[in-house]
Design an enzyme around this catalytic site. Structure first.
Site, PDB file in Angstrom:
ATOM      1  N   TYR A  51      -6.603  -0.739   8.138  1.00 27.64           N
ATOM      2  CA  TYR A  51      -6.431  -0.756   6.685  1.00 27.64           C
ATOM      3  C   TYR A  51      -6.394  -2.212   6.222  1.00 27.64           C
ATOM      4  CZ  TYR A  51      -4.586  -0.166   2.060  1.00 27.64           C
ATOM      5  OH  TYR A  51      -4.402  -0.231   0.698  1.00 27.64           O
ATOM      6  N   ARG A  74      20.621   1.780  -4.239  1.00 27.90           N
ATOM      7  CA  ARG A  74      19.673   1.041  -3.377  1.00 27.90           C
ATOM      8  C   ARG A  74      19.996   1.245  -1.898  1.00 27.90           C
ATOM      9  NH1 ARG A  74      20.360  -4.011  -2.737  1.00 27.90           N
ATOM     10  NH2 ARG A  74      21.305  -4.322  -4.788  1.00 27.90           N
TER      11      ARG A  74
HETATM   12  C1  PLP Z   1      -3.738   3.412   7.282  1.00 22.06           C
HETATM   13  C2  PLP Z   1      -3.024   2.999   6.044  1.00 22.06           C
HETATM   14  N1  PLP Z   1      -1.839   2.398   6.147  1.00 22.06           N
HETATM   15  C3  PLP Z   1      -1.154   1.991   5.047  1.00 22.06           C
HETATM   16  C4  PLP Z   1      -1.664   2.182   3.781  1.00 22.06           C
HETATM   17  C5  PLP Z   1      -0.885   1.719   2.586  1.00 22.06           C
HETATM   18  O1  PLP Z   1      -0.341   2.796   1.858  1.00 22.06           O
HETATM   19  P1  PLP Z   1       0.078   2.670   0.330  1.00 22.06           P
HETATM   20  O2  PLP Z   1      -1.169   2.647  -0.474  1.00 22.06           O
HETATM   21  O3  PLP Z   1       0.963   3.846   0.080  1.00 22.06           O
HETATM   22  O4  PLP Z   1       0.848   1.384   0.167  1.00 22.06           O
HETATM   23  C6  PLP Z   1      -2.895   2.817   3.638  1.00 22.06           C
HETATM   24  C7  PLP Z   1      -3.477   3.019   2.294  1.00 22.06           C
HETATM   25  O5  PLP Z   1      -4.614   3.409   2.151  1.00 22.06           O
HETATM   26  C8  PLP Z   1      -3.597   3.236   4.802  1.00 22.06           C
HETATM   27  O6  PLP Z   1      -4.789   3.854   4.720  1.00 22.06           O
END
Ligand code: PLP
Length: 375
Positions: free
Chosen positions: A104, A49
């Site tokens: 997001y 870890r």
């Molecule tokens: C801009 C952005 N940040 C973070 C994430 C999160 O990534 P993950 O799905 O690997 O957790 C995404 C997922 O679509 C994203 O588009």
């Protein structure tokens, strides 16, 4: 493990070489997948870890591309969460966080649950961001934003935020270090959902935070050890294998996205195309000035709103109706099909993640779906 590196190499070279074991006789060219939870006592890893040689290779490569110290985590969201917790650790718990009004949706939900005031801003409006930054602990940026593709002037925002005593994190998942290097213009950390372009093959979940400062990187590693959101060694290996071709994939998908965006702007079934590569796009000037390319995600609004957009996503044969982006295969989806998407994202907006297929095949399929479903 000693690895090959040279700070003068350009990104296409760095992506291929960085993190590779040094060429001693019989050294493998491909980094080994070290699948071990337990390590003999006395060495730097200690326990599965706390560290892993396959993570090290990936982190070396991403760190070299972004110009900082990289820490790999179990997913993009694990990276977002780690960056937030580490950057906010010593700040006044009442100090606000400046957040993108679009971005997001899961990141925005997490930002809203920090227990702090949040100040939503249009990241493309530098003045508004700098007004909101007063007394704030952190500015969280996405650039370009997902899914509206707003483009932030990262350098100007970093300068103003730092003057006001706030830190800056940039989720550059849609840009990748090939198109945008936020640490070089003052950001404290850059976050990548490596699940997307960095790994690039839709077969792994992984996240990376890259810090400008070694103490922040140490804190991120401690956070990872304490919270346990560690990547698997095979996932780290897959991400590194994908990263080797990132520059050439980006070059190709950006070129295809640009061509499709121009054609979509003329399409009778499309009311608006959002793509910073188009001269008509509000983010065009900033993208041209600050990025090495406008990316390969295109958002289109279709005539007929949600129903027509759903029909389009159900009518393609080559484009896959699926959530995600950044893989070799082209995907599309109507973003508002997610209950958690921002209500200001138009109902009829279809996000296109342009992959590596032939541009004419992509166009034929999309054009046919748009024409067949036009109300
Ligand atoms: C801009 C952005 N940040 C973070 C994430 C999160 O990534 P993950 O799905 O690997 O957790 C995404 C997922 O679509 C994203 O588009």
């Amino acid at each position: 493990m000693r690895s090959v590196s040279d700070a003068s190499w350009r990104p296409s070279t760095t992506a291929v070489v960085s993190g590779r074991p040094a060429p001693t006789p019989d050294a493998p060219l491909s980094v080994p997948i070290v699948a071990s939870a337990t390590y003999a006592a006395g060495g730097p890893v200690g326990y599965g870890r706390y560290g892993n040689p396959t993570w090290d290779a990936l982190e070396t490569a991403v760190g070299a591309l972004d110009g900082g110290e990289a820490v790999a985590l179990a997913s993009g969201m694990a990276a977002v969460s780690a960056a937030l917790q580490v950057l906010l650790t010593d700040s006044d718990p009442a100090a606000p966080v400046v957040v993108p009004r679009h971005g997001y949706h899961t990141s925005l939900r997490l930002l809203g649950r920090l227990g702090r005031p949040v100040r939503p801003v249009d990241v493309a409006d530098t003045e508004a961001v700098l007004e909101a930054v007063q007394e704030a602990a952190l500015v969280w940026l996405e650039s370009p934003t997902n899914p509206l593709l707003e483009v932030a002037d990262v350098e100007a925002i970093c300068a103003g935020a730092h003057r006001a005593g706030a830190r800056v994190a940039v989720d550059a998942t849609l840009a990748t270090p090939i198109l945008l290097r936020p640490l070089q213009v003052g950001a404290d950390v850059v976050v990548h959902a490596a699940t997307k372009y960095l790994a690039g093959h839709s077969d792994v979940l992984l996240g990376v935070v890259v810090a400008a400062d070694g103490d922040v990187a140490d804190a991120l590693r401690t956070h990872r050890s304490d919270h346990g959101a560690v990547p698997g060694p095979f996932e780290a290996w897959l991400a590194l294998r994908g990263l080797r071709t990132l520059p050439v994939r980006m070059q190709r998908c950006v070129q295809t996205a640009g061509e499709l965006a121009v054609r979509l702007e003329q399409h009778p079934a499309v009311t608006r195309v959002r793509y910073p590569g188009l001269p008509t796009d509000p983010g065009h000037a900033v993208a041209q000035r600050t990025m090495a390319g406008p990316g390969a995600v295109v958002a289109v609004e279709v005539v007929g709103g949600a129903a027509a957009a759903d029909a389009v996503t159900g009518a393609t044969r080559l484009w896959v109706h699926a959530t995600s982006l950044g893989g070799v295969e082209s995907l599309l989806e109507r973003r508002r099909r997610w209950r958690t998407e921002q209500p200001t994202v138009p109902e009829g907006l279809v996000r296109l993640s342009v992959g590596l297929e032939d541009v004419e095949d992509l166009w034929d399929d999309l054009d046919a779906a748009l024409r067949a479903t036009r109300p």
